[in-house]
Design a protein around this motif. Structure first.
Motif, PDB file in Angstrom:
ATOM      1  N   PHE A  81      13.167 -41.122 119.167  1.00 12.07           N
ATOM      2  CA  PHE A  81      13.123 -40.146 120.252  1.00 12.07           C
ATOM      3  C   PHE A  81      14.078 -38.978 120.036  1.00 12.07           C
ATOM      4  CE2 PHE A  81      14.287 -38.323 124.309  1.00 12.07           C
ATOM      5  CZ  PHE A  81      13.038 -38.074 124.863  1.00 12.07           C
ATOM      6  N   PHE A  82      15.280 -39.253 119.525  1.00 15.40           N
ATOM      7  CA  PHE A  82      16.314 -38.222 119.525  1.00 15.40           C
ATOM      8  C   PHE A  82      16.709 -37.740 118.142  1.00 15.40           C
ATOM      9  CE2 PHE A  82      20.623 -36.480 120.213  1.00 15.40           C
ATOM     10  CZ  PHE A  82      20.353 -35.631 121.272  1.00 15.40           C
ATOM     11  N   SER A  83      16.431 -38.511 117.102  1.00 17.49           N
ATOM     12  CA  SER A  83      16.855 -38.118 115.768  1.00 17.49           C
ATOM     13  C   SER A  83      15.650 -37.733 114.910  1.00 17.49           C
ATOM     14  CB  SER A  83      17.654 -39.258 115.120  1.00 17.49           C
ATOM     15  OG  SER A  83      18.317 -38.804 113.965  1.00 17.49           O
ATOM     16  N   ASP A  84      15.875 -37.544 113.628  1.00 17.60           N
ATOM     17  CA  ASP A  84      14.815 -37.203 112.679  1.00 17.60           C
ATOM     18  C   ASP A  84      14.997 -38.059 111.438  1.00 17.60           C
ATOM     19  OD1 ASP A  84      13.503 -34.823 113.972  1.00 17.60           O
ATOM     20  OD2 ASP A  84      15.550 -34.052 113.829  1.00 17.60           O
ATOM     21  N   GLY A  85      13.916 -38.659 110.985  1.00 17.28           N
ATOM     22  CA  GLY A  85      14.014 -39.473 109.781  1.00 17.28           C
ATOM     23  C   GLY A  85      12.925 -40.524 109.738  1.00 17.28           C
ATOM     24  N   ILE A  86      13.168 -41.578 108.956  1.00 18.64           N
ATOM     25  CA  ILE A  86      12.203 -42.653 108.768  1.00 18.64           C
ATOM     26  C   ILE A  86      12.771 -43.947 109.344  1.00 18.64           C
ATOM     27  CG2 ILE A  86      10.893 -44.003 107.085  1.00 18.64           C
ATOM     28  CD1 ILE A  86      11.165 -41.659 105.150  1.00 18.64           C
ATOM     29  N   VAL A  87      12.017 -44.579 110.235  1.00 22.04           N
ATOM     30  CA  VAL A  87      12.366 -45.896 110.772  1.00 22.04           C
ATOM     31  C   VAL A  87      11.536 -46.936 110.034  1.00 22.04           C
ATOM     32  CG1 VAL A  87      12.367 -47.380 112.802  1.00 22.04           C
ATOM     33  CG2 VAL A  87      12.971 -44.963 113.025  1.00 22.04           C
ATOM     34  N   ILE A  88      12.213 -47.939 109.488  1.00 15.97           N
ATOM     35  CA  ILE A  88      11.539 -48.974 108.699  1.00 15.97           C
ATOM     36  C   ILE A  88      11.635 -50.306 109.430  1.00 15.97           C
ATOM     37  CG2 ILE A  88      11.491 -50.203 106.489  1.00 15.97           C
ATOM     38  CD1 ILE A  88      12.812 -47.743 105.232  1.00 15.97           C
ATOM     39  N   ILE A 141      16.560 -44.083 107.856  1.00 19.85           N
ATOM     40  CA  ILE A 141      16.996 -43.117 106.849  1.00 19.85           C
ATOM     41  C   ILE A 141      16.898 -41.740 107.479  1.00 19.85           C
ATOM     42  CG2 ILE A 141      16.635 -42.186 104.541  1.00 19.85           C
ATOM     43  CD1 ILE A 141      15.131 -44.799 103.883  1.00 19.85           C
ATOM     44  N   HIS A 142      18.033 -41.080 107.647  1.00 14.97           N
ATOM     45  CA  HIS A 142      18.061 -39.777 108.303  1.00 14.97           C
ATOM     46  C   HIS A 142      17.383 -38.725 107.433  1.00 14.97           C
ATOM     47  CE1 HIS A 142      19.515 -36.329 110.560  1.00 14.97           C
ATOM     48  NE2 HIS A 142      19.939 -37.161 111.490  1.00 14.97           N
ATOM     49  N   ALA A 143      16.700 -37.791 108.101  1.00 14.94           N
ATOM     50  CA  ALA A 143      15.959 -36.744 107.385  1.00 14.94           C
ATOM     51  C   ALA A 143      16.852 -35.903 106.483  1.00 14.94           C
ATOM     52  CB  ALA A 143      15.224 -35.858 108.382  1.00 14.94           C
ATOM     53  N   LYS A 144      18.137 -35.780 106.843  1.00 14.16           N
ATOM     54  CA  LYS A 144      19.027 -34.944 106.038  1.00 14.16           C
ATOM     55  C   LYS A 144      19.260 -35.525 104.644  1.00 14.16           C
ATOM     56  CE  LYS A 144      23.333 -36.922 107.891  1.00 14.16           C
ATOM     57  NZ  LYS A 144      24.547 -36.642 108.690  1.00 14.16           N
ATOM     58  N   VAL A 178       8.517 -37.900  98.201  1.00 14.48           N
ATOM     59  CA  VAL A 178       9.816 -37.718  98.844  1.00 14.48           C
ATOM     60  C   VAL A 178      10.660 -38.954  98.552  1.00 14.48           C
ATOM     61  CG1 VAL A 178       8.838 -36.288 100.675  1.00 14.48           C
ATOM     62  CG2 VAL A 178       9.111 -38.748 101.048  1.00 14.48           C
ATOM     63  N   GLY A 179      11.979 -38.767  98.562  1.00 11.35           N
ATOM     64  CA  GLY A 179      12.820 -39.910  98.238  1.00 11.35           C
ATOM     65  C   GLY A 179      14.262 -39.720  98.648  1.00 11.35           C
ATOM     66  N   ILE A 180      15.053 -40.763  98.425  1.00 10.08           N
ATOM     67  CA  ILE A 180      16.496 -40.727  98.655  1.00 10.08           C
ATOM     68  C   ILE A 180      17.195 -41.113  97.357  1.00 10.08           C
ATOM     69  CG2 ILE A 180      16.362 -41.217 101.113  1.00 10.08           C
ATOM     70  CD1 ILE A 180      17.044 -44.129 100.487  1.00 10.08           C
ATOM     71  N   ARG A 181      18.424 -40.637  97.203  1.00  8.22           N
ATOM     72  CA  ARG A 181      19.122 -40.824  95.942  1.00  8.22           C
ATOM     73  C   ARG A 181      20.119 -41.984  95.962  1.00  8.22           C
ATOM     74  NH1 ARG A 181      18.319 -36.599  92.461  1.00  8.22           N
ATOM     75  NH2 ARG A 181      17.429 -34.689  93.344  1.00  8.22           N
ATOM     76  N   SER A 182      20.393 -42.553  97.146  1.00  4.54           N
ATOM     77  CA  SER A 182      21.412 -43.596  97.217  1.00  4.54           C
ATOM     78  C   SER A 182      21.066 -44.639  98.268  1.00  4.54           C
ATOM     79  CB  SER A 182      22.781 -42.982  97.553  1.00  4.54           C
ATOM     80  OG  SER A 182      23.749 -43.975  97.790  1.00  4.54           O
ATOM     81  N   LYS A 183      21.443 -45.866  98.000  1.00  7.69           N
ATOM     82  CA  LYS A 183      21.276 -46.967  98.948  1.00  7.69           C
ATOM     83  C   LYS A 183      22.131 -46.739 100.184  1.00  7.69           C
ATOM     84  CE  LYS A 183      21.773 -52.007  99.236  1.00  7.69           C
ATOM     85  NZ  LYS A 183      22.183 -53.229  98.483  1.00  7.69           N
ATOM     86  N   TYR A 217      22.376 -44.313 101.999  1.00  5.15           N
ATOM     87  CA  TYR A 217      21.705 -43.521 103.027  1.00  5.15           C
ATOM     88  C   TYR A 217      20.895 -44.375 104.012  1.00  5.15           C
ATOM     89  CZ  TYR A 217      22.832 -39.562  99.998  1.00  5.15           C
ATOM     90  OH  TYR A 217      23.498 -38.620  99.227  1.00  5.15           O
ATOM     91  N   ILE A 218      20.759 -45.649 103.737  1.00  5.63           N
ATOM     92  CA  ILE A 218      19.976 -46.534 104.605  1.00  5.63           C
ATOM     93  C   ILE A 218      20.886 -47.142 105.657  1.00  5.63           C
ATOM     94  CG2 ILE A 218      18.479 -48.564 104.717  1.00  5.63           C
ATOM     95  CD1 ILE A 218      17.730 -48.066 101.811  1.00  5.63           C
ATOM     96  N   GLN A 219      20.618 -46.835 106.919  1.00  4.80           N
ATOM     97  CA  GLN A 219      21.404 -47.371 108.034  1.00  4.80           C
ATOM     98  C   GLN A 219      20.729 -48.608 108.602  1.00  4.80           C
ATOM     99  OE1 GLN A 219      22.427 -44.412 111.038  1.00  4.80           O
ATOM    100  NE2 GLN A 219      22.039 -42.773 109.579  1.00  4.80           N
ATOM    101  N   THR A 220      21.537 -49.556 109.029  1.00  3.84           N
ATOM    102  CA  THR A 220      21.025 -50.750 109.697  1.00  3.84           C
ATOM    103  C   THR A 220      21.298 -50.625 111.184  1.00  3.84           C
ATOM    104  OG1 THR A 220      21.474 -52.108 107.744  1.00  3.84           O
ATOM    105  CG2 THR A 220      21.112 -53.265 109.819  1.00  3.84           C
TER     106      THR A 220
END
Length: 328
Positions: free
Chosen positions: A235-242, A248-251, A310-315, A317-320
């Motif tokens: 609702f409030f942020s931007d990114g991917i929810v798994i 993983i935040h869009a930034k 699209v991708g991420i460069r580091s582990k 960046y994944i938030q729990t």
């Protein structure tokens, strides 16, 4: 340390068997601006009406400056509320409507006129001072209603989407002025909005309401960067929810122009839309693996419906997510 001005303790409101909200706990400091956001039907407006005393709570207590407001009727609470609808007096002119809140003050008529004139100028309504509400557009009526609420310098101000009917240019200007004015007057404010950007600009803290209770509250940037659960992230942020467990935040997400680069994870996506803002290109990309969209800034030009990676460069960046929302 600032003093707590208003305290909401275990608030609950229901209509019959349908609970609107429950377990609402929130302490607000004097002079603090709280932005309240959430989906339609989450109970944001109902919460304001309960604080104002317009509707009765089923459970809980509201304390203002150490005094229990729960048994007090609306007219005995030190609160001014601005509704989504202007609710102007139809038999009064614009000037008279704005001045009405000053009727019971010690100001002279000349002082009331001078003060109301200042608000007319701020709202860009000088040329309409002698108009009646029926002669105004919806946005103009809302400006008069906002001026009438602000002119009284209330102790607690409740604003229910006050800028929703303003055009973008006028909203930006009034929003900045209004925040400066609220801070200068040290007026404690609860500001309901559906606009995420507006919530971040106005609020010292943001309260995200959903699923009948507060999901998270905190500094706007902290809530945006580190949502405490999947609801807040979507609702409030931007990114991917798994799997509603990881975020993983869009930034941190990039378009992989070099597929053989040092990518920790990458996914295939399809460009849905392209936006230009502040001279930068932003792309709305659907990631099929997670059936979600993400907006990514890129200096490389892509066409609509083009396949990209699209991708991420580091582990890292994944938030729990936490199991429960953050306490306020």
């Amino acid at each position: 340390m600032k003093d707590v001005f208003i305290s909401l303790n275990s608030l609950k409101k229901a209509y019959g068997n349908e609970t609107v909200f429950h377990s609402i706990h929130l302490d607000i400091n004097e002079g603090e601006i709280i932005s309240v956001v959430g989906p339609s039907g989450a109970g944001k407006s109902t919460l304001l009406r309960c604080i104002a005393g317009i509707e009765e709570l089923d459970e809980g207590n509201i304390w203002i400056e150490g005094e229990d407001m729960s048994p007090k009727p609306a007219h005995r609470r030190p609160i001014v509320m601005m509704f989504q609808q202007p609710l102007l007096f139809p038999h009064m002119t614009v000037m008279e409507n704005i001045m009405y809140g000053l009727t019971f003050t010690t100001l002279t008529k000349k002082e009331r006129i001078e003060k109301a004139t200042l608000y007319l100028k701020r709202m860009d309504m000088e040329n309409f001072r002698d108009f009646y509400p029926s002669e105004l557009s919806g946005g103009q009526q809302q400006r008069v209603s906002l001026a009438r609420a602000l002119i009284t310098d209330p102790k607690l101000l409740l604003l229910d989407e006050p800028l929703s009917s303003f055009d973008n240019e006028l909203r930006d200007g009034i929003r900045l002025w209004m925040k400066q004015w609220l801070k200068e007057k040290k007026i404690t404010t609860i500001f309901v909005t559906h606009d995420k950007e507006e919530a971040m600009l106005m609020g010292d803290r943001v309260v995200v309401i959903g699923n009948q209770t507060i999901q998270q509250c905190g500094n706007p940037i902290q809530v945006y960067d580190a949502p405490s659960n999947a609801f807040v992230a979507k609702f409030f942020s931007d990114g991917i929810v798994i799997d509603n467990r990881f975020f993983i935040h869009a930034k941190h997400i990039e378009i992989c122009n070099d597929l053989h680069g040092a990518w920790y994870m990458k996914w295939e996506g399809i460009v849905q839309e392209m936006y230009i803002k502040y001279g930068k290109f932003f792309y709305q990309i659907t990631i099929s693996d997670w059936q979600t969209d993400v907006i990514i800034q890129s200096d490389t030009h892509f066409s609509k419906m083009q396949c990209v990676w699209v991708g991420i460069r580091s582990k890292e960046y994944i938030q729990t997510f936490k199991k429960d929302g953050e306490a306020c």
